[in-house]
Design an enzyme around this catalytic site. Sequence first.
Site, PDB file in Angstrom:
ATOM      1  CG  ASN A   1      27.294 101.533 -15.348  1.00  0.00           C
ATOM      2  OD1 ASN A   1      28.138 100.945 -14.692  1.00  0.00           O
ATOM      3  ND2 ASN A   1      26.949 102.782 -15.094  1.00  0.00           N
TER       4      ASN A   1
ATOM      5  CB  ILE B   1      24.636  98.920 -22.725  1.00  0.00           C
ATOM      6  CG1 ILE B   1      24.234  97.455 -22.671  1.00  0.00           C
ATOM      7  CG2 ILE B   1      26.071  99.119 -22.249  1.00  0.00           C
ATOM      8  CD1 ILE B   1      24.893  96.609 -23.716  1.00  0.00           C
ATOM      9  CB  CYS B   2      24.846 103.625 -19.361  1.00  0.00           C
ATOM     10  SG  CYS B   2      25.564 105.261 -19.139  1.00  0.00           S
ATOM     11  CG  LEU B   3      30.640 101.442 -22.994  1.00  0.00           C
ATOM     12  CD1 LEU B   3      31.453 101.527 -21.704  1.00  0.00           C
ATOM     13  CD2 LEU B   3      30.847 100.090 -23.660  1.00  0.00           C
TER      14      LEU B   3
ATOM     15  NE  ARG C   1      26.337 108.417 -23.054  1.00  0.00           N
ATOM     16  CZ  ARG C   1      27.073 108.713 -22.002  1.00  0.00           C
ATOM     17  NH1 ARG C   1      28.085 109.555 -22.117  1.00  0.00           N
ATOM     18  NH2 ARG C   1      26.798 108.199 -20.830  1.00  0.00           N
TER      19      ARG C   1
END
EC number: 2.3.2.34
Length: 185
Positions: free
Chosen positions: A108, A115-117, A121
């Site tokens: 992630n 960062i993918c959180l 978003r």
Amino acid sequence: MLTLASKLKRDDGVKGSRTTSTTLDSMRRISVRDRLLVKEVAELEANLPCTCKVNFPDPNKLHYFHLTVSPDESYYQGGRFQFEIEVPDAYNMVPPKVKCLTRIWHPNITETGEICLSLLREHSIDGTGWAPTRTLKDVVWGLNSLFTDLLNFDDPLNIEAAEHHLRDKDEYRNKVEDYIKRYAR
């Protein structure tokens, strides 16, 4: 540390001695973001996970700080991962900008620090993205959880890392440990 809070108190304390227009000018100079951050930083410091530490390079700029996450479990135990957090002027209508400064092998987080959180978003179709009701505490707890319960191999940003884990969990662990030794001490 909260020098902005001190300034706000001083400004409030001398209200009676100023003209109304001067008071309004003073209030306008302190942004909504900065007023929110005084409260949120105090709350954050009081409710910080034991695996996290915050550092404000300039205590007068609460909108820019570093977070260190030192996981005490999972593949990432023993590492120290640095994040840069910058809170934009439009906060709390938009999320903070976060970048991982430590090179990491993680599904992630890319090796370049993206960062993918979901809560970071701005627009999210599933309702888990940023909302004005979220705070810095949510961001810090979310980043901390990327190393434990939010570690997600099914919806990766770093596809290569996720596929590596799927292919060979032991080799994945070895690569994570190598990255920790090289970059996260």
